[in-house]
Motif scaffolding. Structure first.
Motif, short mmCIF file in Angstrom:
data_model
loop_
_atom_site.label_atom_id
_atom_site.label_comp_id
_atom_site.label_asym_id
_atom_site.label_seq_id
_atom_site.Cartn_x
_atom_site.Cartn_y
_atom_site.Cartn_z
N SER A 102 -3.31 12.15 9.78
CA SER A 102 -3.07 11.90 8.32
C SER A 102 -1.52 11.39 8.12
O SER A 102 -0.83 11.45 9.14
CB SER A 102 -3.10 12.90 7.17
N VAL A 120 2.86 13.28 -1.13
CA VAL A 120 1.27 13.11 -0.97
C VAL A 120 1.04 12.91 0.60
O VAL A 120 1.64 12.36 1.24
CB VAL A 120 0.95 11.93 -1.78
N GLU A 132 2.23 2.04 -3.37
CA GLU A 132 1.18 2.82 -4.24
C GLU A 132 1.28 4.08 -4.04
O GLU A 132 1.18 5.12 -4.90
CB GLU A 132 -0.10 2.14 -3.72
N PHE A 133 1.27 4.73 -2.82
CA PHE A 133 1.41 5.98 -2.33
C PHE A 133 2.53 6.72 -2.71
O PHE A 133 2.85 7.92 -3.08
CB PHE A 133 0.92 6.45 -0.84
N ILE A 172 -1.99 11.23 2.91
CA ILE A 172 -3.09 10.38 2.74
C ILE A 172 -3.87 10.30 4.04
O ILE A 172 -3.28 10.31 5.32
CB ILE A 172 -2.58 9.10 2.42
N ASN A 214 -7.00 6.11 3.16
CA ASN A 214 -6.41 5.67 1.98
C ASN A 214 -6.97 6.49 0.76
O ASN A 214 -7.00 6.08 -0.59
CB ASN A 214 -7.25 4.21 1.69
N LYS A 215 -7.02 7.67 1.05
CA LYS A 215 -7.30 8.78 -0.11
C LYS A 215 -6.34 9.99 -0.01
O LYS A 215 -5.89 10.40 1.06
CB LYS A 215 -8.82 9.25 0.11
N VAL A 216 -5.98 10.58 -1.19
CA VAL A 216 -4.98 11.57 -1.30
C VAL A 216 -5.99 12.71 -0.70
O VAL A 216 -6.69 13.20 -1.16
CB VAL A 216 -4.44 11.76 -2.58
N THR A 233 -1.15 17.17 -2.06
CA THR A 233 0.04 16.83 -2.99
C THR A 233 0.88 18.32 -3.10
O THR A 233 0.47 19.28 -2.90
CB THR A 233 -0.26 16.50 -4.43
N LEU A 262 2.54 7.58 -6.31
CA LEU A 262 1.95 8.92 -6.46
C LEU A 262 2.75 10.00 -6.24
O LEU A 262 2.84 10.90 -7.18
CB LEU A 262 0.60 8.93 -5.70
N LYS A 268 0.68 -1.00 0.04
CA LYS A 268 0.12 -0.07 0.00
C LYS A 268 0.81 1.25 0.01
O LYS A 268 0.44 2.11 -0.68
CB LYS A 268 -1.03 0.10 1.27
N TYR A 272 3.85 11.32 2.71
CA TYR A 272 4.79 10.20 1.95
C TYR A 272 5.66 11.21 1.05
O TYR A 272 5.02 11.90 0.61
CB TYR A 272 3.93 9.32 1.00
#
Length: 164
Positions: free
Chosen positions: A103, A39, A17-18, A41, A44-46, A49, A21, A14, A106
């Motif tokens: 939050s 990013v 994945e971030f 998060i 599990n949502k941005v 950024t 992004l 996971k 990353y």
């Protein structure tokens, strides 16, 4: 180096994945010395950024070459750019202020060929203080040892202990 934890298995997948992004965001950076992306998060949502670039309009193609030797010794931030973390936090506060508390941030840096570089020790007190003050719970960096998750308070303490 001290980490809250090194991610494994599903958590690591996971995080990748971030981080992927964040790599795409970093490719927008306009600094000629260093391309960074971030990013933020939540659930599990941005929610935010950011990439590093000179202050001003984000759609600008203004470029800079942050060179420590060009700046006066009294300047504590030796870059001419707004940091990717700072932009991501501002973006999250502007668009998702109610979600930033708790939050995860990353961060990634790319080389001149847009290849991801592994992170060194936490060192930016500007970003660690802003992340801590805004309520971000965790800071994630990809080290040689793996993807490391720092509690933001821990990250802040470590950034003050950093010595070049």
């Amino acid at each position: 180096m001290i980490f809250l934890k090194i991610l494994k298995n599903t958590d690591e997948k996971k995080a990748i994945e971030f981080i992927t992004l964040a790599i795409e965001v970093a490719k927008k950076a306009t600094c000629l010395r260093s391309k960074c992306g971030c990013v933020i998060i939540k659930d599990n949502k941005v929610i935010g950024t950011g990439f590093n670039s000179p202050p001003g309009e984000l759609d600008s193609q203004r470029r800079c070459n942050c060179n420590k030797k060009q700046l006066n010794e009294k300047v504590t931030d030796k870059t001419c750019c707004v940091h990717a973390e700072q932009r991501a936090i501002m973006n999250a506060l502007e668009k998702n202020a109610e979600k930033i508390k708790g939050s995860t941030l990353y961060f990634i840096r790319l080389d001149e060929n847009d290849v991801m570089l592994k992170a060194g020790n936490p060192y930016c007190t500007h970003c660690s203080k802003l992340a801590l003050d805004s309520g971000i719970k965790e800071f994630v960096l990809w080290h040689d040892e793996g993807i490391a998750v720092y509690n933001t308070e821990e990250y802040n303490v470590l950034s003050y202990q950093y010595i070049e």
